[in-house]
Design a protein around this motif. Sequence first.
Motif, PDB file in Angstrom:
ATOM      1  N   THR A  27       4.208   8.235   0.484  1.00 29.46           N
ATOM      2  CA  THR A  27       3.847   6.833   0.343  1.00 29.46           C
ATOM      3  C   THR A  27       2.450   6.700  -0.238  1.00 29.46           C
ATOM      4  OG1 THR A  27       5.233   6.213   2.222  1.00 29.46           O
ATOM      5  CG2 THR A  27       3.533   4.651   1.544  1.00 29.46           C
ATOM      6  N   GLU A  28       2.338   5.916  -1.297  1.00 29.99           N
ATOM      7  CA  GLU A  28       1.057   5.693  -1.945  1.00 29.99           C
ATOM      8  C   GLU A  28       0.583   4.273  -1.692  1.00 29.99           C
ATOM      9  OE1 GLU A  28       1.772   6.551  -6.014  1.00 29.99           O
ATOM     10  OE2 GLU A  28       2.259   8.669  -5.681  1.00 29.99           O
ATOM     11  N   ARG A  29      -0.678   4.034  -2.006  1.00 27.24           N
ATOM     12  CA  ARG A  29      -1.255   2.712  -1.770  1.00 27.24           C
ATOM     13  C   ARG A  29      -0.489   1.625  -2.525  1.00 27.24           C
ATOM     14  NH1 ARG A  29      -6.370   1.347  -0.099  1.00 27.24           N
ATOM     15  NH2 ARG A  29      -7.038   3.523  -0.368  1.00 27.24           N
ATOM     16  N   SER A  30      -0.070   1.950  -3.739  1.00 26.21           N
ATOM     17  CA  SER A  30       0.646   0.964  -4.543  1.00 26.21           C
ATOM     18  C   SER A  30       1.990   0.590  -3.933  1.00 26.21           C
ATOM     19  CB  SER A  30       0.863   1.502  -5.966  1.00 26.21           C
ATOM     20  OG  SER A  30       1.613   2.711  -5.930  1.00 26.21           O
ATOM     21  N   ASP A  31       2.565   1.506  -3.129  1.00 27.13           N
ATOM     22  CA  ASP A  31       3.849   1.219  -2.493  1.00 27.13           C
ATOM     23  C   ASP A  31       3.736   0.047  -1.526  1.00 27.13           C
ATOM     24  OD1 ASP A  31       5.007   3.333  -3.843  1.00 27.13           O
ATOM     25  OD2 ASP A  31       4.571   4.769  -2.242  1.00 27.13           O
ATOM     26  N   TYR A  32       2.631  -0.002  -0.802  1.00 29.70           N
ATOM     27  CA  TYR A  32       2.428  -1.099   0.147  1.00 29.70           C
ATOM     28  C   TYR A  32       2.313  -2.431  -0.601  1.00 29.70           C
ATOM     29  CZ  TYR A  32       1.538   2.402   3.746  1.00 29.70           C
ATOM     30  OH  TYR A  32       1.668   3.443   4.634  1.00 29.70           O
ATOM     31  N   ALA A  33       1.621  -2.421  -1.737  1.00 27.93           N
ATOM     32  CA  ALA A  33       1.459  -3.646  -2.514  1.00 27.93           C
ATOM     33  C   ALA A  33       2.803  -4.121  -3.063  1.00 27.93           C
ATOM     34  CB  ALA A  33       0.471  -3.413  -3.655  1.00 27.93           C
ATOM     35  N   LEU A  34       3.575  -3.178  -3.634  1.00 25.41           N
ATOM     36  CA  LEU A  34       4.868  -3.538  -4.201  1.00 25.41           C
ATOM     37  C   LEU A  34       5.816  -4.064  -3.132  1.00 25.41           C
ATOM     38  CD1 LEU A  34       7.006  -3.594  -6.421  1.00 25.41           C
ATOM     39  CD2 LEU A  34       7.486  -1.187  -5.915  1.00 25.41           C
ATOM     40  N   THR A  35       5.893  -3.348  -2.012  1.00 21.97           N
ATOM     41  CA  THR A  35       6.784  -3.776  -0.937  1.00 21.97           C
ATOM     42  C   THR A  35       6.338  -5.117  -0.365  1.00 21.97           C
ATOM     43  OG1 THR A  35       7.221  -1.459  -0.364  1.00 21.97           O
ATOM     44  CG2 THR A  35       7.779  -3.121   1.283  1.00 21.97           C
ATOM     45  N   GLY A  36       5.047  -5.319  -0.268  1.00 22.47           N
ATOM     46  CA  GLY A  36       4.530  -6.592   0.223  1.00 22.47           C
ATOM     47  C   GLY A  36       4.929  -7.743  -0.680  1.00 22.47           C
ATOM     48  N   VAL A  37       4.829  -7.529  -1.982  1.00 21.79           N
ATOM     49  CA  VAL A  37       5.218  -8.562  -2.943  1.00 21.79           C
ATOM     50  C   VAL A  37       6.706  -8.877  -2.804  1.00 21.79           C
ATOM     51  CG1 VAL A  37       5.544  -9.077  -5.394  1.00 21.79           C
ATOM     52  CG2 VAL A  37       3.409  -8.041  -4.607  1.00 21.79           C
ATOM     53  N   VAL A  38       7.533  -7.833  -2.684  1.00 21.61           N
ATOM     54  CA  VAL A  38       8.981  -8.031  -2.538  1.00 21.61           C
ATOM     55  C   VAL A  38       9.283  -8.830  -1.276  1.00 21.61           C
ATOM     56  CG1 VAL A  38      11.179  -6.870  -2.107  1.00 21.61           C
ATOM     57  CG2 VAL A  38       9.628  -5.993  -3.855  1.00 21.61           C
ATOM     58  N   LEU A 164      12.129   0.446   1.894  1.00 21.01           N
ATOM     59  CA  LEU A 164      12.368  -0.865   2.509  1.00 21.01           C
ATOM     60  C   LEU A 164      12.758  -1.903   1.453  1.00 21.01           C
ATOM     61  CD1 LEU A 164      12.258  -2.728   5.006  1.00 21.01           C
ATOM     62  CD2 LEU A 164       9.800  -3.010   4.590  1.00 21.01           C
ATOM     63  N   VAL A 165      12.340  -1.682   0.225  1.00 22.50           N
ATOM     64  CA  VAL A 165      12.591  -2.639  -0.852  1.00 22.50           C
ATOM     65  C   VAL A 165      14.084  -2.896  -1.086  1.00 22.50           C
ATOM     66  CG1 VAL A 165      12.351  -3.076  -3.332  1.00 22.50           C
ATOM     67  CG2 VAL A 165      10.386  -2.280  -2.000  1.00 22.50           C
ATOM     68  N   PRO A 166      14.905  -1.857  -1.339  1.00 24.23           N
ATOM     69  CA  PRO A 166      16.325  -2.150  -1.591  1.00 24.23           C
ATOM     70  C   PRO A 166      17.045  -2.777  -0.406  1.00 24.23           C
ATOM     71  CG  PRO A 166      15.982   0.218  -1.348  1.00 24.23           C
ATOM     72  CD  PRO A 166      14.630  -0.410  -1.478  1.00 24.23           C
ATOM     73  N   TRP A 167      16.669  -2.411   0.803  1.00 25.94           N
ATOM     74  CA  TRP A 167      17.311  -3.005   1.984  1.00 25.94           C
ATOM     75  C   TRP A 167      16.955  -4.480   2.110  1.00 25.94           C
ATOM     76  CZ3 TRP A 167      20.972  -0.370   4.587  1.00 25.94           C
ATOM     77  CH2 TRP A 167      21.023   1.014   4.402  1.00 25.94           C
ATOM     78  N   THR A 168      15.706  -4.814   1.808  1.00 23.13           N
ATOM     79  CA  THR A 168      15.290  -6.216   1.856  1.00 23.13           C
ATOM     80  C   THR A 168      15.968  -7.020   0.753  1.00 23.13           C
ATOM     81  OG1 THR A 168      13.122  -5.569   2.749  1.00 23.13           O
ATOM     82  CG2 THR A 168      13.298  -7.769   1.794  1.00 23.13           C
ATOM     83  N   LEU A 169      16.024  -6.437  -0.444  1.00 22.54           N
ATOM     84  CA  LEU A 169      16.678  -7.120  -1.555  1.00 22.54           C
ATOM     85  C   LEU A 169      18.167  -7.310  -1.298  1.00 22.54           C
ATOM     86  CD1 LEU A 169      14.963  -5.428  -4.628  1.00 22.54           C
ATOM     87  CD2 LEU A 169      14.591  -7.736  -3.744  1.00 22.54           C
ATOM     88  N   GLN A 170      18.787  -6.355  -0.594  1.00 19.90           N
ATOM     89  CA  GLN A 170      20.205  -6.500  -0.302  1.00 19.90           C
ATOM     90  C   GLN A 170      20.453  -7.679   0.645  1.00 19.90           C
ATOM     91  OE1 GLN A 170      23.735  -3.653  -0.162  1.00 19.90           O
ATOM     92  NE2 GLN A 170      22.747  -3.271   1.807  1.00 19.90           N
TER      93      GLN A 170
END
Length: 323
Positions: A27-38, A164-170
């Motif tokens: 997990t990288e710092r950018s992952d938190y930002a992307l997931t937060g936006v989603v 977490l992104v695909p599960w949230t999008l689903q």
Amino acid sequence: MSYCGLVAGEHGVMNEIIPVTICTMATERSDYALTGVVLVVVLLVTTLTTNAVESRSVQIYGVSSVAWCALIALGIQWLAWIPASLLQTERFYDLLGGVTYLALVVFSLWAGSQNHGVSTREVVISLLVVVWTIRLSGFLFLRIHNSGKDGRFDHLKPSAIRFLVPWTLQAMWVFLTMIVVIVINSQAVDSAPMNIFDAIGVSLWVAGFAIEVIADAQKSRFKTEPDNRGKWIDEGLWSLSRHPNYLGEIVLWTGIAVMGTGSLEGTELAAWISPVFVYLLLTKVSGVPILDKRGNEKWGDDPEYQKYVDKTPMLVPRLRFNR
């Protein structure tokens, strides 16, 4: 469909701590930002849609049934994400999507029945969703079970945050796709009598379902032939459309929306976002773009493939008239 499926237990029970370690390290710092936006976008879209269509929805503990459906969808997907991220597996992703559809059908029917009997339209439209759900989720689950993985998740599984992104999008996908059904089933008022739009809607659904089933069957059969290994399918419905299965899905959900014409009024008509969302999702986000990119990576230098792409429409077949 779908649009996002997995290799469960690939590390084994004895090594289940390994995925946790890998997830943390990957997990990288950018992952938190992307997931937060989603998360923000999903919650915003879900909230706005709910507020638009819940005006006549049955209230359960002071909360509209539409809102409860959104919470149920998110709850199921987020709960499933926990073991899936620990095991780094997407094997049950599509199956859980199907479970979520069925859960919302059952809950919305139950909620509406608290104020009035279940109408014929509610029974028919719910059965259509159930049939589609069981067929597609079962098909996708078996496909992933047989292949062992879904390449779309390879870069997501190593990070629990990214995963977490695909599960949230689903969750949003399920909720928005069947929002017409949710609104109709959970209305606090008696359903209007069935009319010509219901007949048109059912006809569209049957046509779309048939196209999707036939297209999936043709592609599955094509892949089982040893001589077709490494080739693209350009026969049957696939000779008329590069993505006939997606065409079928768009058509059948449009049919569901048409069935809602006789029951929706005022801001409830915002539920028509359903077929629009399905179209945009499959043609602009998770379906066509990903498959076309893979196709170009595999066969982009093959003149025959380029000829197939140039002459075959993305979705709707061209009408041909003999002179």
